[in-house]
Design an enzyme around this catalytic site. Sequence first.
Site, PDB file in Angstrom:
ATOM      1  N   TYR A 147       0.833  -1.204   0.000  1.00 39.99           N
ATOM      2  CA  TYR A 147       0.000   0.000   0.000  1.00 39.99           C
ATOM      3  C   TYR A 147       0.874   1.263   0.000  1.00 39.99           C
ATOM      4  CZ  TYR A 147      -3.370   3.526   1.493  1.00 39.99           C
ATOM      5  OH  TYR A 147      -4.132   4.663   1.565  1.00 39.99           O
ATOM      6  N   LYS A 206       1.395   4.367  -2.844  1.00 43.80           N
ATOM      7  CA  LYS A 206       1.192   5.787  -2.569  1.00 43.80           C
ATOM      8  C   LYS A 206       2.470   6.588  -2.822  1.00 43.80           C
ATOM      9  CE  LYS A 206      -3.073   5.398  -1.782  1.00 43.80           C
ATOM     10  NZ  LYS A 206      -4.028   6.078  -2.662  1.00 43.80           N
TER      11      LYS A 206
HETATM   12  N1  LIG Z   1      -8.697   6.916   4.941  1.00 44.24           N
HETATM   13  C1  LIG Z   1      -7.381   7.051   5.146  1.00 44.24           C
HETATM   14  O1  LIG Z   1      -6.889   6.917   6.281  1.00 44.24           O
HETATM   15  C2  LIG Z   1      -6.497   7.359   3.974  1.00 44.24           C
HETATM   16  C3  LIG Z   1      -5.193   7.814   4.238  1.00 44.24           C
HETATM   17  C4  LIG Z   1      -4.361   8.095   3.169  1.00 44.24           C
HETATM   18  C5  LIG Z   1      -4.827   7.950   1.872  1.00 44.24           C
HETATM   19  N2  LIG Z   1      -6.093   7.500   1.635  1.00 44.24           N
HETATM   20  C6  LIG Z   1      -6.518   7.327   0.258  1.00 44.24           C
HETATM   21  O2  LIG Z   1      -7.710   8.027   0.032  1.00 44.24           O
HETATM   22  C7  LIG Z   1      -8.368   7.487  -1.107  1.00 44.24           C
HETATM   23  C8  LIG Z   1      -9.861   7.365  -0.820  1.00 44.24           C
HETATM   24  O3  LIG Z   1     -10.028   6.348   0.151  1.00 44.24           O
HETATM   25  P1  LIG Z   1     -11.007   6.506   1.406  1.00 44.24           P
HETATM   26  O4  LIG Z   1     -10.159   6.548   2.608  1.00 44.24           O
HETATM   27  O5  LIG Z   1     -11.991   7.586   1.155  1.00 44.24           O
HETATM   28  O6  LIG Z   1     -11.690   5.064   1.413  1.00 44.24           O
HETATM   29  P2  LIG Z   1     -13.118   4.531   0.970  1.00 44.24           P
HETATM   30  O7  LIG Z   1     -14.198   5.215   1.721  1.00 44.24           O
HETATM   31  O8  LIG Z   1     -13.027   3.049   1.064  1.00 44.24           O
HETATM   32  O9  LIG Z   1     -13.217   4.993  -0.544  1.00 44.24           O
HETATM   33  C9  LIG Z   1     -12.589   4.308  -1.582  1.00 44.24           C
HETATM   34  C10 LIG Z   1     -13.316   4.649  -2.873  1.00 44.24           C
HETATM   35  O10 LIG Z   1     -12.666   3.970  -3.962  1.00 44.24           O
HETATM   36  C11 LIG Z   1     -13.662   3.289  -4.713  1.00 44.24           C
HETATM   37  N3  LIG Z   1     -13.099   2.090  -5.311  1.00 44.24           N
HETATM   38  C12 LIG Z   1     -12.503   1.043  -4.683  1.00 44.24           C
HETATM   39  N4  LIG Z   1     -12.196   0.087  -5.578  1.00 44.24           N
HETATM   40  C13 LIG Z   1     -12.594   0.539  -6.796  1.00 44.24           C
HETATM   41  C14 LIG Z   1     -12.561   0.000  -8.112  1.00 44.24           C
HETATM   42  N5  LIG Z   1     -12.060  -1.224  -8.359  1.00 44.24           N
HETATM   43  N6  LIG Z   1     -13.048   0.750  -9.131  1.00 44.24           N
HETATM   44  C15 LIG Z   1     -13.571   1.978  -8.898  1.00 44.24           C
HETATM   45  N7  LIG Z   1     -13.638   2.539  -7.668  1.00 44.24           N
HETATM   46  C16 LIG Z   1     -13.154   1.829  -6.633  1.00 44.24           C
HETATM   47  C17 LIG Z   1     -14.745   2.947  -3.712  1.00 44.24           C
HETATM   48  O11 LIG Z   1     -16.008   2.832  -4.344  1.00 44.24           O
HETATM   49  P3  LIG Z   1     -16.759   1.467  -4.784  1.00 44.24           P
HETATM   50  O12 LIG Z   1     -16.557   0.472  -3.683  1.00 44.24           O
HETATM   51  O13 LIG Z   1     -18.167   1.909  -4.987  1.00 44.24           O
HETATM   52  O14 LIG Z   1     -16.101   1.059  -6.066  1.00 44.24           O
HETATM   53  C18 LIG Z   1     -14.765   4.211  -2.863  1.00 44.24           C
HETATM   54  O15 LIG Z   1     -15.556   5.190  -3.489  1.00 44.24           O
HETATM   55  C19 LIG Z   1      -7.665   6.171  -1.415  1.00 44.24           C
HETATM   56  O16 LIG Z   1      -6.809   6.317  -2.515  1.00 44.24           O
HETATM   57  C20 LIG Z   1      -6.865   5.915  -0.152  1.00 44.24           C
HETATM   58  O17 LIG Z   1      -5.737   5.118  -0.405  1.00 44.24           O
HETATM   59  C21 LIG Z   1      -6.924   7.210   2.664  1.00 44.24           C
END
Ligand SMILES: NC(=O)c1ccc[n+]([C@@H]2O[C@H](COP(=O)([O-])OP(=O)(O)OC[C@H]3O[C@@H](n4cnc5c(N)ncnc54)[C@H](OP(=O)(O)O)[C@@H]3O)[C@@H](O)[C@H]2O)c1
Length: 273
Positions: free
Chosen positions: A160, A164
């Site tokens: 992961y 990133k």
């Molecule tokens: N939350 C944290 O602590 C954190 C920290 C650093 C970075 N991030 C990054 O922030 C970004 C958003 O994540 P989040 O934290 O908001 O998590 P999340 O609520 O799980 O959102 C992830 C999104 O990605 C979509 N997704 C997943 N697999 C997909 C696929 N195969 N095709 C199309 N869409 C897909 C999901 O929608 P569907 O399931 O409807 O497809 C959902 O809308 C990610 O890149 C994550 O790595 C998060």
Amino acid sequence: MSENSNTARNKGTAMVTGASSGIGAVYADRLAGRGYDLILVARDAGRLETLAARLRASTGRKIEVLPADLTRAEQLAAVEARLSADPDISLLVNNAGISLRGGLLDNGPAELAGLIAINVTAPTILAAAAARAFASRRAGTIVNISSVLALAPEMFDGVYSGSKAYLLNLSLQLAGSLESLGVRVQAVLPGATRTEIWARSGKDVDAAMPGRVMETGDLVDAALTGLDRGEVVTIPPLADEALWITYDNARRALAPNLSRRQVADRYAFEVAA
Ligand SMILES: NC(=O)c1ccc[n+]([C@@H]2O[C@H](COP(=O)([O-])OP(=O)(O)OC[C@H]3O[C@@H](n4cnc5c(N)ncnc54)[C@H](OP(=O)(O)O)[C@@H]3O)[C@@H](O)[C@H]2O)c1
């Protein structure tokens, strides 16, 4: 001025991937509030429709739902084609991403390739399509959602965090090379943020990061402030900006020393007497 030009009143259309939940859904909300029309991409069409209906009602913006599994080549190609063909798109938020249950040793080829497909391959292909389209219009912005783990691989699993780090690297290079073509690139590095990504990958965010979890609205508002400030790298939880500047300067200071004809003395081959 053509009919499709983005005037001050019309900010154009933002495409947000991963808009069905978490950070992407908040980006959709905030960008609609800022006057963008939206194209919302994720797999869950129902959740996208619910969000779109709410944002149409509250903002009056044009909100389109484009369901796609970005790990499927033909569905990714359809989203890429839309980015290439739609002259109204002025902003891409490359946000969709996943985390693994466990790390490298706990996952098989399908899971590892799946993470790379959504966290690396999809944003790369979409960034390339957006960059070409935006450069041809000499206007547009690409936002890549990376992570603080790009800077701290020891804190989490390396698959992961490596994905990133890839996005940070890509963003830094693109920001420099696309600036003269009128295209902006921002990498956003969230720390632990309260979204579904944790439960989806079998983790409890409050247990993992007690007292250190940012709310999603705060994260996105800070990221947009960073964009307004003209930042290439935005790290919402980092209180002391000087820490980043020191790190970045140290990294850049390596560059002139990283290619030489001679090997460094410490690697010089010594013939045993
Ligand atoms: N939350 C944290 O602590 C954190 C920290 C650093 C970075 N991030 C990054 O922030 C970004 C958003 O994540 P989040 O934290 O908001 O998590 P999340 O609520 O799980 O959102 C992830 C999104 O990605 C979509 N997704 C997943 N697999 C997909 C696929 N195969 N095709 C199309 N869409 C897909 C999901 O929608 P569907 O399931 O409807 O497809 C959902 O809308 C990610 O890149 C994550 O790595 C998060």
